[in-house]
Design a protein around this motif. Structure first.
Motif, PDB file in Angstrom:
ATOM      1  N   LYS A  46       0.846  -1.095   0.579  1.00 40.74           N
ATOM      2  CA  LYS A  46      -0.228   0.011   0.071  1.00 40.74           C
ATOM      3  C   LYS A  46       0.862   1.160   0.214  1.00 40.74           C
ATOM      4  O   LYS A  46       2.715   0.843   0.246  1.00 40.74           O
ATOM      5  CB  LYS A  46      -0.837   0.033   1.482  1.00 40.74           C
ATOM      6  CG  LYS A  46      -1.867  -1.027   1.387  1.00 40.74           C
ATOM      7  CD  LYS A  46      -3.198  -1.233   0.610  1.00 40.74           C
ATOM      8  CE  LYS A  46      -4.400  -2.150   0.264  1.00 40.74           C
ATOM      9  NZ  LYS A  46      -5.374  -1.559   0.103  1.00 40.74           N
ATOM     10  N   TYR A  47       0.464   2.418  -0.761  1.00 43.62           N
ATOM     11  CA  TYR A  47       1.135   3.672  -0.798  1.00 43.62           C
ATOM     12  C   TYR A  47       0.316   4.889   0.436  1.00 43.62           C
ATOM     13  O   TYR A  47      -0.825   4.660   0.110  1.00 43.62           O
ATOM     14  CB  TYR A  47       1.585   3.691  -2.011  1.00 43.62           C
ATOM     15  CG  TYR A  47       2.232   3.257  -2.661  1.00 43.62           C
ATOM     16  CD1 TYR A  47       4.056   3.438  -2.851  1.00 43.62           C
ATOM     17  CD2 TYR A  47       2.113   2.182  -4.023  1.00 43.62           C
ATOM     18  CE1 TYR A  47       4.511   2.011  -3.685  1.00 43.62           C
ATOM     19  CE2 TYR A  47       3.147   1.637  -4.194  1.00 43.62           C
ATOM     20  CZ  TYR A  47       4.186   1.581  -4.104  1.00 43.62           C
ATOM     21  OH  TYR A  47       4.855   0.268  -4.396  1.00 43.62           O
ATOM     22  N   GLU A  48       0.903   5.482   1.096  1.00 47.60           N
ATOM     23  CA  GLU A  48       0.051   6.558   2.031  1.00 47.60           C
ATOM     24  C   GLU A  48       1.377   7.417   1.576  1.00 47.60           C
ATOM     25  O   GLU A  48       2.236   8.130   1.202  1.00 47.60           O
ATOM     26  CB  GLU A  48       0.255   6.133   2.900  1.00 47.60           C
ATOM     27  CG  GLU A  48      -0.028   5.080   3.809  1.00 47.60           C
ATOM     28  CD  GLU A  48       0.292   4.854   5.601  1.00 47.60           C
ATOM     29  OE1 GLU A  48      -0.903   4.574   6.309  1.00 47.60           O
ATOM     30  OE2 GLU A  48       1.724   4.854   5.369  1.00 47.60           O
ATOM     31  N   LYS A  49      -0.034   8.419   1.316  1.00 44.83           N
ATOM     32  CA  LYS A  49       0.437  10.176   1.278  1.00 44.83           C
ATOM     33  C   LYS A  49       1.244  10.424   3.257  1.00 44.83           C
ATOM     34  O   LYS A  49       0.486  11.041   3.429  1.00 44.83           O
ATOM     35  CB  LYS A  49      -0.262  10.970   0.847  1.00 44.83           C
ATOM     36  CG  LYS A  49      -1.087  10.640  -0.816  1.00 44.83           C
ATOM     37  CD  LYS A  49      -2.019  11.723  -1.064  1.00 44.83           C
ATOM     38  CE  LYS A  49      -2.549  11.343  -2.837  1.00 44.83           C
ATOM     39  NZ  LYS A  49      -2.332  10.734  -3.300  1.00 44.83           N
ATOM     40  N   VAL A  50       2.557  11.164   2.641  1.00 46.82           N
ATOM     41  CA  VAL A  50       3.236  11.242   3.802  1.00 46.82           C
ATOM     42  C   VAL A  50       4.091  12.991   3.186  1.00 46.82           C
ATOM     43  O   VAL A  50       4.593  13.454   2.402  1.00 46.82           O
ATOM     44  CB  VAL A  50       3.841  10.291   4.727  1.00 46.82           C
ATOM     45  CG1 VAL A  50       3.874   9.274   4.693  1.00 46.82           C
ATOM     46  CG2 VAL A  50       5.346  10.395   3.045  1.00 46.82           C
ATOM     47  N   ALA A  51       4.024  13.549   4.401  1.00 51.40           N
ATOM     48  CA  ALA A  51       4.773  14.939   4.566  1.00 51.40           C
ATOM     49  C   ALA A  51       6.267  14.587   4.998  1.00 51.40           C
ATOM     50  O   ALA A  51       6.111  13.892   6.083  1.00 51.40           O
ATOM     51  CB  ALA A  51       3.989  15.974   4.884  1.00 51.40           C
ATOM     52  N   PRO A  52       7.223  14.625   4.577  1.00 51.80           N
ATOM     53  CA  PRO A  52       8.478  15.300   5.615  1.00 51.80           C
ATOM     54  C   PRO A  52       8.618  15.650   6.888  1.00 51.80           C
ATOM     55  O   PRO A  52       7.636  16.895   6.737  1.00 51.80           O
ATOM     56  CB  PRO A  52       9.809  15.678   4.919  1.00 51.80           C
ATOM     57  CG  PRO A  52       9.183  15.610   3.467  1.00 51.80           C
ATOM     58  CD  PRO A  52       7.222  15.932   3.858  1.00 51.80           C
ATOM     59  N   GLY A  53       8.061  15.003   8.175  1.00 47.02           N
ATOM     60  CA  GLY A  53       8.679  15.680   9.232  1.00 47.02           C
ATOM     61  C   GLY A  53       7.041  15.428   9.946  1.00 47.02           C
ATOM     62  O   GLY A  53       7.072  15.889  10.722  1.00 47.02           O
ATOM     63  N   VAL A  54       5.650  15.236   9.155  1.00 48.46           N
ATOM     64  CA  VAL A  54       4.533  15.016   9.730  1.00 48.46           C
ATOM     65  C   VAL A  54       4.294  13.933   9.516  1.00 48.46           C
ATOM     66  O   VAL A  54       3.741  13.276  10.598  1.00 48.46           O
ATOM     67  CB  VAL A  54       4.094  16.214   8.674  1.00 48.46           C
ATOM     68  CG1 VAL A  54       3.010  15.846   8.284  1.00 48.46           C
ATOM     69  CG2 VAL A  54       4.678  17.681   8.677  1.00 48.46           C
ATOM     70  N   GLY A  55       4.541  13.002   9.146  1.00 50.64           N
ATOM     71  CA  GLY A  55       3.920  11.643   8.524  1.00 50.64           C
ATOM     72  C   GLY A  55       2.517  11.449   7.592  1.00 50.64           C
ATOM     73  O   GLY A  55       2.950  12.785   7.155  1.00 50.64           O
ATOM     74  N   PRO A  56       1.841  10.182   7.394  1.00 51.82           N
ATOM     75  CA  PRO A  56       0.663  10.704   6.867  1.00 51.82           C
ATOM     76  C   PRO A  56      -0.030  11.471   7.047  1.00 51.82           C
ATOM     77  O   PRO A  56      -0.751  12.307   8.495  1.00 51.82           O
ATOM     78  CB  PRO A  56      -0.652   9.220   7.542  1.00 51.82           C
ATOM     79  CG  PRO A  56       1.117   8.321   7.340  1.00 51.82           C
ATOM     80  CD  PRO A  56       1.973   9.432   8.768  1.00 51.82           C
ATOM     81  N   VAL A  57      -0.020  12.069   6.039  1.00 50.10           N
ATOM     82  CA  VAL A  57      -2.034  13.039   5.858  1.00 50.10           C
ATOM     83  C   VAL A  57      -3.017  12.830   5.251  1.00 50.10           C
ATOM     84  O   VAL A  57      -3.140  12.154   4.540  1.00 50.10           O
ATOM     85  CB  VAL A  57      -1.233  15.087   4.601  1.00 50.10           C
ATOM     86  CG1 VAL A  57       0.351  15.108   5.277  1.00 50.10           C
ATOM     87  CG2 VAL A  57      -0.500  14.166   3.704  1.00 50.10           C
ATOM     88  N   ASP A  58      -4.080  13.409   5.518  1.00 45.15           N
ATOM     89  CA  ASP A  58      -5.413  13.601   4.880  1.00 45.15           C
ATOM     90  C   ASP A  58      -5.423  14.245   4.372  1.00 45.15           C
ATOM     91  O   ASP A  58      -4.779  15.387   3.741  1.00 45.15           O
ATOM     92  CB  ASP A  58      -6.213  14.289   6.239  1.00 45.15           C
ATOM     93  CG  ASP A  58      -7.541  14.268   5.684  1.00 45.15           C
ATOM     94  OD1 ASP A  58      -8.231  14.647   4.557  1.00 45.15           O
ATOM     95  OD2 ASP A  58      -8.103  13.459   6.471  1.00 45.15           O
ATOM     96  N   VAL A  59      -5.784  13.612   2.882  1.00 47.12           N
ATOM     97  CA  VAL A  59      -6.259  14.124   1.327  1.00 47.12           C
ATOM     98  C   VAL A  59      -6.644  15.376   1.110  1.00 47.12           C
ATOM     99  O   VAL A  59      -6.439  15.822   0.044  1.00 47.12           O
ATOM    100  CB  VAL A  59      -6.505  13.035   0.541  1.00 47.12           C
ATOM    101  CG1 VAL A  59      -7.552  13.307  -0.578  1.00 47.12           C
ATOM    102  CG2 VAL A  59      -6.300  11.352   0.560  1.00 47.12           C
ATOM    103  N   ASP A  60      -7.949  15.343   1.844  1.00 44.46           N
ATOM    104  CA  ASP A  60      -8.499  17.178   2.488  1.00 44.46           C
ATOM    105  C   ASP A  60      -7.289  18.219   2.402  1.00 44.46           C
ATOM    106  O   ASP A  60      -7.699  19.438   2.256  1.00 44.46           O
ATOM    107  CB  ASP A  60      -9.762  17.241   3.276  1.00 44.46           C
ATOM    108  CG  ASP A  60     -10.262  16.334   2.937  1.00 44.46           C
ATOM    109  OD1 ASP A  60     -10.947  15.711   1.584  1.00 44.46           O
ATOM    110  OD2 ASP A  60     -11.355  15.819   3.357  1.00 44.46           O
TER     111      ASP A  60
END
Length: 308
Positions: A46-60
């Protein structure tokens, strides 16, 4: 029409506007899709949308951004992008007409069917279609669809018309860079005749039903065999690679052999030669048949004609 229109708007020719709808003229063929699997557990990756230093983020919370400098972005909301005013978003204005052969095949990208949007648009639609057909011209214009503007061509197709998106000049590589090392030489006349004869022999009307994706068929067969083998590795040995003979003799022989029909009789002279050698000289009262073109045969035939 059951299908959903890909674009709705109007075609404009000078002061005439024709409401139309366009539909995709192609569809995806049979394909084999693979997933990435974690082999030890058999679980799908599975692939998750992540931001460096934040981790997984909400699609919205995700917006579009354009990088103006390293690490600095201009952020845009989708409704801001959709609100960009461009006349070609709703109108295809035909600004130029050219002969179809003037457009290199490299520029064509994807075809769409064009139909009148309603009964009131039919008359003007038919007039434009037949005018293009009579003049043997292709209409050109620009049209915005799904986030970008395209150069498009418009031409008759049966009772309707076909619109084809075209690539821009900077999207097409120059052929000279790839062809410059090919020698500018005239081919051998006999080889050219043989190749032309082979092409003529295989010439026929185009029938798309004659072709299908054999790679997809082979993959389906592999999957089925793998399923029955319960995980056992299946590797098929490749056949012997064709020879890469480059001399004229090899090419001549290959072209001549290509022209031979399967099971066709060989040269009659080759078949007769063993028969003449095996036949005894005194087996018949008749004289042996003379070979064509020999002096003795010509000499024997002359007196025979006088006696007749």
């Amino acid at each position: 029409m059951a299908a959903r229109a890909y674009w709705q708007g109007q075609i404009r020719l000078a002061l005439v506007s024709i409401p139309v709808e366009i539909y995709s003229a192609t569809k995806s063929g049979a394909q084999i899709s693979f997933h990435q699997i974690h082999e030890p557990t058999g679980k799908r990756i599975k692939y998750e949308k992540v931001a460096p230093g934040v981790g997984p983020v909400d699609v919205d919370e995700i917006v579009k951004g354009f990088e103006v400098e390293k690490g600095e972005y201009v952020l845009l909301e989708q409704d801001e992008i959709d609100a960009v005013k461009l006349e070609s978003k709703k109108t295809l204005e035909l600004t130029q007409f050219v002969d179809a052969h003037e457009i290199d095949v490299l520029y064509y990208e994807k075809p769409y069917f064009v139909v009148p949007a309603d009964d009131l648009a039919e008359e003007a639609f038919i007039v434009l279609r037949e005018a293009l057909r009579r003049s043997k011209k292709v209409g050109l214009g620009q049209l915005a669809m799904r986030g970008r503007e395209y150069v498009v061509s418009l031409k008759p197709c049966g009772r309707g018309m076909v619109l084809e998106t075209l690539r821009y000049a900077d999207e097409v590589n120059k052929a000279q860079g790839y062809f410059r090392d090919i020698p500018d030489a005239e081919p051998d006349a006999e080889l050219l005749d043989l190749a032309t004869t082979l092409i003529d022999k295989k010439a026929s009307k185009f029938d798309p039903q004659e072709f299908h994706d054999r790679y997809v068929d082979a993959l389906r067969d592999l999957i089925e065999r793998k399923k029955k083998a319960k995980g056992k590795k299946i590797i098929e040995e490749e056949g012997e690679a064709p020879s890469r003979g480059s001399n004229v003799v090899d090419l001549m022989a290959a072209l001549k052999k290509s022209l031979e029909k399967p099971g066709a009789a060989k040269d009659p002279e080759v078949k007769k030669t063993p028969a003449r050698k095996s036949a005894p000289k005194a087996a018949s009262d008749k004289p042996a048949a003379p070979r064509a073109g020999s002096r003795s045969s010509a000499a024997k035939k002359a007196p025979a004609r006088k006696r007749a």
